[in-house]
Design an enzyme around this catalytic site. Structure first.
Site, PDB file in Angstrom:
ATOM      1  N   GLN A   1      53.479 -50.975   5.725  1.00  0.00           N
ATOM      2  CA  GLN A   1      54.930 -50.963   5.890  1.00  0.00           C
ATOM      3  C   GLN A   1      55.364 -51.766   7.113  1.00  0.00           C
ATOM      4  O   GLN A   1      56.557 -51.992   7.301  1.00  0.00           O
ATOM      5  CB  GLN A   1      55.437 -49.521   6.014  1.00  0.00           C
ATOM      6  CG  GLN A   1      55.240 -48.695   4.756  1.00  0.00           C
ATOM      7  CD  GLN A   1      55.743 -47.272   4.889  1.00  0.00           C
ATOM      8  OE1 GLN A   1      55.034 -46.342   4.528  1.00  0.00           O
ATOM      9  NE2 GLN A   1      56.963 -47.065   5.386  1.00  0.00           N
TER      10      GLN A   1
ATOM     11  N   GLU B   1      66.508 -42.712   3.303  1.00  0.00           N
ATOM     12  CA  GLU B   1      65.923 -41.406   3.590  1.00  0.00           C
ATOM     13  C   GLU B   1      66.936 -40.269   3.584  1.00  0.00           C
ATOM     14  O   GLU B   1      66.552 -39.099   3.661  1.00  0.00           O
ATOM     15  CB  GLU B   1      65.209 -41.470   4.948  1.00  0.00           C
ATOM     16  CG  GLU B   1      64.141 -42.538   4.955  1.00  0.00           C
ATOM     17  CD  GLU B   1      63.620 -42.885   6.333  1.00  0.00           C
ATOM     18  OE1 GLU B   1      62.449 -43.292   6.421  1.00  0.00           O
ATOM     19  OE2 GLU B   1      64.367 -42.770   7.319  1.00  0.00           O
TER      20      GLU B   1
ATOM     21  N   ARG C   1      59.550 -40.158   4.583  1.00  0.00           N
ATOM     22  CA  ARG C   1      60.904 -40.500   4.146  1.00  0.00           C
ATOM     23  C   ARG C   1      61.943 -39.904   5.092  1.00  0.00           C
ATOM     24  O   ARG C   1      62.865 -39.187   4.675  1.00  0.00           O
ATOM     25  CB  ARG C   1      61.126 -40.026   2.705  1.00  0.00           C
ATOM     26  CG  ARG C   1      62.176 -40.883   2.004  1.00  0.00           C
ATOM     27  CD  ARG C   1      62.187 -40.766   0.523  1.00  0.00           C
ATOM     28  NE  ARG C   1      63.207 -41.678   0.007  1.00  0.00           N
ATOM     29  CZ  ARG C   1      63.357 -42.003  -1.260  1.00  0.00           C
ATOM     30  NH1 ARG C   1      62.568 -41.492  -2.158  1.00  0.00           N
ATOM     31  NH2 ARG C   1      64.296 -42.828  -1.627  1.00  0.00           N
ATOM     32  N   CYS C   2      61.787 -40.216   6.361  1.00  0.00           N
ATOM     33  CA  CYS C   2      62.558 -39.535   7.396  1.00  0.00           C
ATOM     34  C   CYS C   2      62.415 -40.316   8.679  1.00  0.00           C
ATOM     35  O   CYS C   2      61.373 -40.878   8.958  1.00  0.00           O
ATOM     36  CB  CYS C   2      61.987 -38.125   7.535  1.00  0.00           C
ATOM     37  SG  CYS C   2      62.077 -37.369   9.131  1.00  0.00           S
TER      38      CYS C   2
END
Lengths: 159, 783
Positions: free
Chosen positions: B223, B740, B370-371
């Site tokens: 990522q 997110e 996802r945060c």
């Protein structure tokens, strides 16, 4: 052992180890990498292909079991007439994000439509319940499969 | 929503342009890590510890080495000879690459086999004999911090206990004063359980180090390819210019693909030593037991409130389970990420948070699933607390929120923990969602149902996120400032290439970032190719996580496009023989103000940039921007969930889920809604089923998709989406980021709904996942 598998209409004769998984045979021996591996335990469906028209999870089918079978992978969905309706519907309805589950989802969807030309939302959700998606929340996948079904029905009514 | 300013054929901001990524993905022509094949590639398999805590007395790899097809067996001793048995983590700790002294969690990397075939590599693992001496496993942070607990990190100089870190923020004295003024103190103790992002594609690497040239080409599910290149250079001592990281199509990331894992280091070292490419792709079990866990916070929150339902202050005490190494991926200054956004959407003056992290015999990871770095935990805690406070004060949970919201005119608003929220209209958002769901009618139906013995619950969550890290004055990872970049070149035929420092994992950057350029320059989005993921061919950036692509990379894209627009106006002035300040640019047409018939197109300008320029101007239409955001962005939303709970079984079903998101300006509404549906599903997953558990011996129970339950289409609720649009005032296009939001905001809404169904029985907490047996036990205990 010697096997011959018909993949997307072409015969592939090979000498494989008896333990070779169908998904590895498709990806490594035949070189079609659109079929993915997500879990190795038949849980996620990323490796789904059609074997004699039925969806199977190629991570738990031996290549030897596919000897003499007709296998369709994502690469075989498109024909001389163009994209399969399930492919264009996935784009139109934003039914994919990362695209890793997409081949399996589309093959299950195509198989469902061939058996049930007018699937309800529950029919679709049940049909794809063996295929995991981590990106979309499924809503647009369901919608895409229903869109594809409607387009197939429309074109067969018209012809 | 604001209407698009460009026509559909240009496809600027606000158009639901179809995704460019799709064409290859629907035909099986994606290029994921395991699809890449290089000549002479060797395959790596990793031997992992079956025990959670044990000393290694010896490793015998002779039988494995002798197996036909095995090229090498790598152990910790071999890595140690090259100074690579340990590696730094993103949180300043060290982590074992291959264990040399002892294993500290089940699944820890002990040895690696390199073979000509992946099946042979796996076969060889069974031939390696490891002599383990059992040590007592510690499986909870509470046990870990007890007096006399076995020392997990005995190799770490100065470490005398199992404390990984301490951290506090806020004003303790002011908070104590606020609590002294309170009519009531509402307390919630809850565990945000260990979870795993489990992207459908696992992590992997194909390392190709050329021993003659020293060139290392590393294909990796990354990522953050640029940051990873720098870290590889620092850890392995390779010259950075000789490292090329290529992050190909990624099958979902969700934070799992941010850290550097031991397998990457071993595969790269093996390729360097052997002189052939080495590929390692995790199995699903390896993924779930060893890389990238998230959450695992034991939280105690206290809210000081008045009898009128006014919040005066917040106190939080937390204990996190870090596993055996402290390897959280987060900005350096923040030991518990951005948890201090826990003050949420509410206007109150005082808060204090203290937090301890403990080592345990579990896998490390600490990724922000996802945060934006612990924001999910924070949002969950405050929204659960506010809901419970409403019950204690005796007012409606929606009214409780409306009474305490930060008001639109208070923005920019500085919270008690120092965030400066950029913009928002919370009351409108909540009221819109309440209207859509028919809140008052639902409360009546709930009362009627209760009279019949049926349990209906309505759960609300109104979250505020802090995303888009971040401003260089505060945010860095491993010392690298969290800026990001965009490089744009328009070619003579008017077609463009945009190169990004961020990297998509399914978010659709190839489409949305082209739309930003289309908006500014009027070049059709379909004429703009977006490149990303290859460190040799893209400008430097910190990568995609923490919802930072649009806030930082998207801003860089808008700014670089504006630089080109300025040059385009100069060229247009030359071509039209007008003053530069009289040139207007709209939808790709540059015209003279007041004389719209005197115009040229952006395509004319592109050609002129290489053929016909004013004297003294440099040729080309190209630039690069490194964007340092002045602030974070603060998306928010109002989520409402309606459930019915079966009192006999504890099974709960979602009847409705209404989600209003305000992420500022929406670049591609179709893609934004897709992101929200995906995020809501992961929020539902955490509230209902997803958790990684361990037995008392430290065996990981959630080690495959039969034990670690992620929702299928059958369980996943249907979502009703709403939107408001309050732009970010400091972002160049007013966008805030959205990837997110739904995962952050929705768990509290689902859990609050179940609690709301049982609130009249006195139930105030059920830990996630809210499994039927837990619900049934809560009902049983209450009645």
């Amino acid at each position: 052992m010697e096997i011959t598998v018909t993949i997307n209409g072409s015969d592939h004769a090979s000498d494989v180890e008896p333990r070779t998984l169908l998904v590895d045979h498709i990806r490594r021996t035949v070189g079609l990498t659109g079929t993915h591996v997500g879990c190795d335990t038949t849980s996620c469906g990323a490796c789904t292909v059609l074997m004699d028209g039925k969806p199977v999870k190629a991570c738990t089918v031996l290549a030897a079991q596919a000897d003499g079978a007709e296998v369709t992978t994502v690469e075989g969905l498109k024909t001389a007439d163009g994209l399969h309706p399930i492919q264009s519907a996935f784009t139109d309805d934003h039914g994919l994000q990362c695209g890793f589950c997409t081949p399996g989802m589309m093959l299950v969807g195509a198989s469902l439509i061939s058996e049930n030309p007018d699937p309800s939302e529950d029919d679709v959700r049940w049909a794809i319940s063996g295929n995991l998606c981590r990106c979309t929340g499924y809503m647009n996948i369901v919608k895409a499969i229903q869109t594809a079904a409607a387009r197939v029905a429309e074109s067969s009514n018209g012809s | 929503m604001a209407a698009p300013t460009t026509p559909a054929e240009i496809g600027g901001i606000g158009h639901s342009v179809q995704r460019k990524e799709d064409a290859r993905l629907i035909e099986g022509q994606g290029n994921f890590l395991d699809d890449i094949d290089l000549p002479n590639t060797l395959h790596m398999a990793i031997l992992r510890s079956p025990l959670a805590h044990a000393r290694i007395n010896g490793i015998d790899s002779s039988a494995a080495t002798a197996l036909d097809g095995v090229v090498a067996v790598v152990t910790g001793d071999l890595m140690d000879q090259h100074g690579l048995a340990w590696m730094p983590t993103l949180s300043g700790d060290t982590q074992a690459v291959l264990a040399t002294d002892k294993v500290r969690y089940q699944g820890q990397e002990v040895a690696a086999v390199i073979a000509t075939d992946p099946y042979i590599a796996t076969d060889a693992l069974e031939l390696i004999e490891v002599d383990y001496e059992d040590l007592p496993p510690i499986t909870t942070p509470q046990q870990s911090l007890e007096e006399g607990a076995a020392l997990i990190r005995d190799e770490k100089e100065g470490q005398t206990d199992n404390l990984a870190y301490t951290w506090e923020t806020g004003d303790k004295v002011a908070t104590e004063e606020a609590f002294a003024q309170a009519d009531q103190v509402v307390t919630l103790e809850t565990h945000y359980p260990r979870s795993h992002p489990a992207p459908l594609e696992t992590c992997g690497i194909l390392a190709d180090v050329n021993s003659v040239t020293g060139q290392a080409t590393i294909y990796m599910t990354s990522q953050a390819p640029h940051a990873h290149r720098t870290l590889f250079a620092m850890v392995a001592g390779l010259p950075e210019q000789n490292i090329r990281i290529v992050s190909p199509d990624i099958g979902g990331g969700f934070g799992n693909k941010v850290p550097i894992y031991p397998g990457y280091v071993v595969a790269t070292a093996a390729s360097l030593l052997i002189g052939q490419p080495v590929k390692w792709v995790e199995s699903r079990t390896e993924n779930l037991i060893s890389t990238g866990f998230a959450r695992d916070y034991y939280m105690k929150g206290e809210l000081a409130v008045t009898d009128e339902g006014r919040i005066l202050g917040l106190r939080v005490n937390m204990l996190s389970d870090q596993g055996a190494f402290y390897s959280d991926a987060q900005p350096t200054q923040f030991r518990a990420g951005l948890f201090h956004v826990v003050t949420g959407s509410y206007d109150f003056p005082a808060a204090h948070i203290d937090c301890r992290g403990a080592f345990t015999n579990k896998a490390p990871g600490g990724v922000a699933y996802r945060c934006s770095f612990r924001i999910t935990e924070a949002s969950y805690l405050i929204e659960r607390l506010v809901q419970n406070a409403a019950y204690e004060v005796g007012i409606d949970p929606a009214e409780m929120r409306l009474r305490n919201f930060i008001q639109p005119e208070q923005f920019p608003y500085e919270t008690a923990t120092g965030f400066v929220y950029d913009s928002g209209d919370y009351p409108t958002a909540l009221r819109t969602a309440l209207d859509e769901v028919g809140y008052e009618d639902l409360r009546r139906e709930q009362a009627e149902a209760r009279a019949e013995g049926r349990l209906i619950g309505i759960g609300i969550a109104h979250f505020t996120e802090a995303v888009g890290a971040g401003p260089s004055h505060t945010y860095d990872i491993a010392g690298l400032k969290m800026i990001d970049s965009a490089e744009l070149r328009v070619h003579p035929t008017g077609k463009a290439i945009l190169k990004l420092g961020v990297k998509t994992q399914g978010q659709g950057h190839e489409t949305t970032f082209a739309q930003i350029v289309a908006e500014v320059l009027g070049i059709p989005a379909n004429d703009i190719k977006v490149e990303h993921g290859d460190t040799d061919h893209t400008p430097y950036g910190l990568g995609t996580y923490a919802s930072r692509s649009t806030p930082v990379g998207g801003a860089a894209t808008a700014v670089v496009a504006r630089k080109l627009a300025d040059k385009a106006k100069k060229i247009a002035a030359h071509l039209l023989e007008a003053a530069e300040e009289d040139i207007e640019l709209a939808s790709g047409v540059l015209s003279v103000a007041g004389s719209p018939d005197r115009s040229v197109t952006i395509q004319d300008i592109a050609l002129a940039a290489y053929t016909n320029l004013p004297e003294g101007m440099e040729y080309g239409l190209e630039d690069v921007t490194y964007y340092d955001p002045p602030n974070l962005t603060y998306p928010y939303g109002s989520y409402i969930v309606v459930v019915e709970v079966d009192p006999d079984t504890g099974v709960w079903q979602v009847q409705r889920m209404v989600a209003l998101d305000d992420c500022g300006v929406r670049i591609n509404p179709m893609i934004v809604e897709g992101q929200i549906c995906g995020g809501l599903t992961e929020g539902f997953a955490m509230s209902a089923m997803q958790w990684i558990t361990f037995d008392d011996d430290g065996n990981c129970i959630g080690a495959n998709f039969m034990d670690y339950l992620v929702p299928t289409a059958w369980e996943t609720p249907r979502f009703e989406l709403l939107a408001t649009e309050v732009p970010s005032p400091h972002h160049p296009i007013g966008a805030k980021g959205v990837g997110e939001s739904a995962t952050v905001g929705s768990p509290a809404a689902f859990v609050n709904a179940v609690i709301d169904a049982l609130a009249h029985l006195g139930v105030r907490n059920i830990d996630m996942p809210v499994l039927p047996d837990r619900v049934w036990a809560a009902i049983d205990e209450a009645s």
